[in-house]
Every structure is written in structure tokens, then in C-alpha cells.
Design an enzyme around this catalytic site. Structure first.
Site: not given
Ligand code: GLU
Length: 478
Positions: A68, A109
Site C-alpha cells: 500500500h 521480510k
Molecule cells: N529487522 C528489524 C525489524 O524487524 C528492522 C527492519 C528495518 O529496519 O527495516 O523491525
């Protein structure tokens, strides 16, 4: 390794259950509920790297939960237990996390099934670069589409390799550095990113402790000073949270749980010394100044004021939830409490400061880093000296008064020094992070206290986040 018991929903199902609970209290247009909940796409890649005279095949994922807003954002995890279900759960949490703290990103992720301890630095660089290549060629690493960051098993070093790999593949992209965050300072990073998630946990607790009614809901009162804290996982997040809480807020870290057992000391542990021991010996076993228990999970169940799970998902589940005594849990890890355990804790009156808020400090400072990369200038570079010059005017004027009034008035000795100093990048990052954590907490607590049908902060957090995602879909005309 995920410890979600097999008789409980998976991590992704757990996130969906919590989402459904919140959505049931909302009035979303038909169909939008499902559109927001589902993961848009998950890419699986298998690639080979020649190491030690033989080809090793690795499996990696990058899941995009919601677009989005673009780019989508979220870390890359290196761990043997990485799997599609976990990556999708974490991507969904990123969507809600970014919405809640108003970081203008969708959620994503990534993960690679690898035990980083099995490889030397050179081998890890080859593996990381190859994974980055696979993702970048499909725009799953890209400054305007998908911006990874560190997560469990990765850090500044891996982010620098990823940034360099992207730059080699996109030699004319002037914004190449914005393709990933969490980079070292000398490779386009920002001051304060490494400790940002732990710092965010500290700011979240400080904000929670500003509200007597919120403390009372957990049966707590007073300040953070002297509060007994147990931390699970002394990795980057747990270490910084414990360090700041003990050094700056006077909390007592009475328990530290690691993979090889737990340390306990009613008088408070020296976080720095424990961390040092872990770095040198690979675990907490043998640490001289505390009681060591091989069965670490028993310390999770010990009496304390604040429990900070800062390691894996699913560590508080239906198997141990009834033994948990902490009245306040702050989820520094993603998904440490299963949906089933969450219900039990809520019924017991335990207050949980939920993951999507509690650990949002990392992505918040990642946002600042991304903006810094796109603007090609360090924060504060234009204003700092100008600010100092204006403050000098005030100080000169006060000094004139000082002389004129003699003994009747004088400046506090440290005032001049403190007031004259213009903010550097680190101070600006901290200020931005503090502001973000405060505003997001206030949004959550307004729903928590303002609606009779909302009994917990997690449901409130989901409602605030989903509302923002829904508004952005509406604005697009979907
Ligand atoms: N891995 C971290 C989280 O779970 C940071 C993610 C980021 O900084 O984009 O929020």
C-alpha cells in the site's frame, strides 16, 4: 530456532488470529479485511555457492506482505530455522509496525537458511552477495521498491555487502545507497541505528511509565528506577535495552537468559560485563558474578516487574504461560507470545506492550537513514552552526545581564555549555525516535482506554495500524 509448540498455531497463523481479533472490532469495507491480511507474494530462491571445493545450495526468501506504500521495508534474517511461514509472519508485522509508527513503507521480510557461525567472513560475504544478487535482479532490493535491513544473524557488515552488491549492479543509480538500511556509518549509514531498537524499547517503557493509569493496569507504580527486569536474549536488541535501562534509568537487570542457560542476581547484573563474557566465551556459562541456571526457561518464570523477551518467537506459549509471573511484558522480539498465551495473559491482567510497537525503533531509524541517503546530506549539517550562532546571541545578552546585576543573578555554570551546543546527527536521531515512540504509544493508549471493547494494547495497536493501512487503500480508490 522457532519454539512455537506443534500443538499451537504457526507464527503466521498466530499473527492472523491477532489481526482477526482486532478487525472484528472494526468496520472495514467488505473484502478489505482479507486484502490487508494476506501476504501479497513470497519469493523463494535456491542458489549455489562454491565453498571449500564444493557447491553449497542455500534457500532464501523475501516476502512482500503489503505494497500500500512503497518501498516495502523489513529485515533479512540469517538462521537455520528460517522458513516461509516465519518470513510471512514477520513481513505482516512489518506492515503493521510501519503503519503504527508512521514510517511510509509497506511491509516485507527476508530470510536465508544458514547458520552464520559455520562460515568464515569471506565465505559469508560470498553467500550474502549472491543472495543480494538474486534479490536485486528481481527488484526485491531496490531503493524505491524494497529496502532490507538487519535482523537476527545479520548486522552492519552484511548490509554493507548488500549495498555494494546493489551498487555494482546499478552503476548509474544515484540513490543506490538507499537500497538497504542499517549500513555502517562510512558506507552511508546513520548514527544511532545499531542501538535503535534497544533505544526504542527504553523510550517505549519511559512513555508507559508516564501514565499512572497504565502502570496501575499492570499493578505497578513509581518510576523505572529500581524496577526488576528480566531480559531474554542479550543480542543487539536485548543488550542495548538492558544497558540503557540499567545505566540511564536505574532499573535492575536481575535476570539474563541466553541459549546456554540464565544468569540471576537479585542485586542486579552488570550488563556490560555479561555481554563481554558472552562475546569471549560464546555463552553465559561460567560467568563468575551471578547464579547460573542451565535451564534458562525457569528464569523466564521468575518474579520480576518487567519481562523483556528479546530473542525468538513463540517463547511464551501454552506450555509455560501459566508460570509467567511478570505483570508487564514488553516484546522486544517479534512474536514472542503465541496467540493462545496472549489470551491467557490478558485474562490474568498482564499488560503486554506489543512487538509491532515495542521494537519499532529499528525501522524508525532505518527510515531516517533512507531519507538521509536520498537527500545525500547528513542531518544537522545545514542548521547546526546557525543554531549555535543564534544561541550565542542569547548567551551574550545574558552575560551582559550577569555583569549588570552582580550577585543578584547569575547563569547556572553548565547552562552556557549545554545551551550553546547545536544538535548533531545522533541527537536529532534520538529526538526523532523519542517523538515517534511517544506519539505511537499515545495513539495506542487512546484506543485502549477510549473503547470499552478493547482490553489490551495489542488489539489497540492493530486497530491503529489497520486503520492507517485501510485509509491508504481508500485514498487509492481500492
Ligand atoms: N529487522 C528489524 C525489524 O524487524 C528492522 C527492519 C528495518 O529496519 O527495516 O523491525
Amino acid at each position: 530456532m522457532s519454539v512455537v509448540p506443534s500443538n499451537e498455531p504457526t507464527f503466521r497463523e498466530s499473527v492472523d488470529l491477532m489481526y482477526n481479533r482486532a478487525v472484528a472490532l472494526m468496520d472495514l469495507p467488505p473484502g478489505l479485511e482479507e486484502k490487508i491480511r494476506v501476504c501479497n507474494a513470497t519469493y523463494t530462491v535456491r542458489f549455489g555457492v562454491r565453498l571449500r571445493g564444493k557447491i553449497h545450495t542455500f534457500t532464501g526468501y523475501r516476502s512482500v506482505h503489503s505494497e500500500h506504500m512503497e518501498p516495502v521495508k523489513g529485515g533479512i534474517r540469517f538462521a537455520l530455522a528460517v522458513n516461509q511461514d516465519e518470513v510471512e509472519a514477520l513481513a505482516a508485522l512489518m506492515t503493521y509496525k510501519c503503519a503504527l509508527v508512521e514510517a511510509p513503507f509497506g511491509g516485507s521480510k527476508g530470510g536465508l537458511c544458514v547458520d552464520p557461525r559455520e562460515y568464515d567472513v569471506h565465505e559469508l560475504e560470498q553467500i550474502t552477495r549472491r543472495f543480494a544478487y538474486e534479490l536485486a535482479k528481481r527488484d526485491l532490493i531496490n531503493p524505491s521498491q524494497n529496502v532490507p535491513a538487519p535482523d537476527m544473524g545479520t548486522g552492519e557488515r552484511e548490509m554493507a555487502w548488500i549495498a555494494d552488491q546493489y551498487a555494482r549492479m546499478n552503476t548509474t543509480d544515484i540513490n543506490a545507497r538507499a537500497c538497504v538500511t542499517g549500513k555502517p556509518l562510512n558506507a552511508g549509514g546513520i548514527s544511532g541505528r545499531v542501538e535503535a531498537t534497544g533505544r526504542g524499547v527504553q523510550y517505549a517503557l519511559r512513555e508507559f511509565f508516564r501514565y499512572p493509569e497504565d502502570k496501575a493496569a499492570a499493578g505497578l507504580s513509581g518510576k523505572l528506577e529500581g524496577k526488576r527486569v528480566i531480559v531474554q536474549g542479550l543480542g543487539n536488541v536485548g543488550y542495548h535495552a538492558a544497558k540503557f535501562l540499567s545505566e540511564e534509568d536505574g532499573s535492575k537487570i536481575i535476570g539474563i537468559i541466553e541459549h546456554d542457560g540464565a544468569l540471576y542476581d537479585e542485586r542486579g547484573l552488570d550488563v556490560e560485563a555479561v555481554r563481554d563474557w558472552i562475546v569471549r566465551h560464546g555463552g553465559v556459562t561460567g560467568y563468575p558474578d551471578a547464579t547460573h541456571t542451565a535451564e534458562g526457561s525457569s528464569v523466564l518464570e521468575a518474579e520480576c516487574d518487567i519481562l523483556i523477551p528479546a530473542a525468538l518467537e513463540g517463547v511464551i506459549n501454552l506450555g509455560n504461560v501459566h508460570a509467567i509471573k511478570a505483570p508487564l511484558i514488553i516484546e522486544a522480539a517479534n512474536g514472542p507470545v503465541t496467540a493462545g498465551a496472549d489470551e491467557v495473559l490478558r485474562d490474568k491482567g498482564v499488560v503486554i506492550i506489543p512487538d509491532m510497537y515495542a521494537n519499532a525503533g529499528g525501522v524508525t531509524v532505518s527510515y531516517f537513514e533512507w531519507v538521509k541517503n536520498l537527500s545525500h546530506i547528513r542531518f544537522g549539517r545545514m542548521q547546526r552552526r546557525q543554531e549555535e550562532a543564534r544561541h550565542q546571541l542569547v548567551v551574550d545578552e545574558l552575560e551582559r545581564l550577569d555583569v549588570a546585576l552582580g550577585d543578584a543573578w547569575s547563569m547556572t555554570p553548565s547552562f552556557k555549555e549545554k545551551y550553546l551546543r547545536g544538535a548533531d546527527e545522533l541527537e536529532l536521531v534520538r529526538s526523532g525516535l523519542d517523538d515517534t515512540m511517544r506519539i505511537a504509544y499515545q495513539a495506542m493508549r487512546a484506543v485502549w482506554h477510549g473503547r470499552d471493547d478493547v482490553r489490551d494494547l495489542r488489539t489497540a495497536a492493530y486497530i491503529v495500524a489497520i486503520d492507517k493501512v485501510a485509509a491508504s487503500y481508500r485514498a487509492k480508490g481500492l
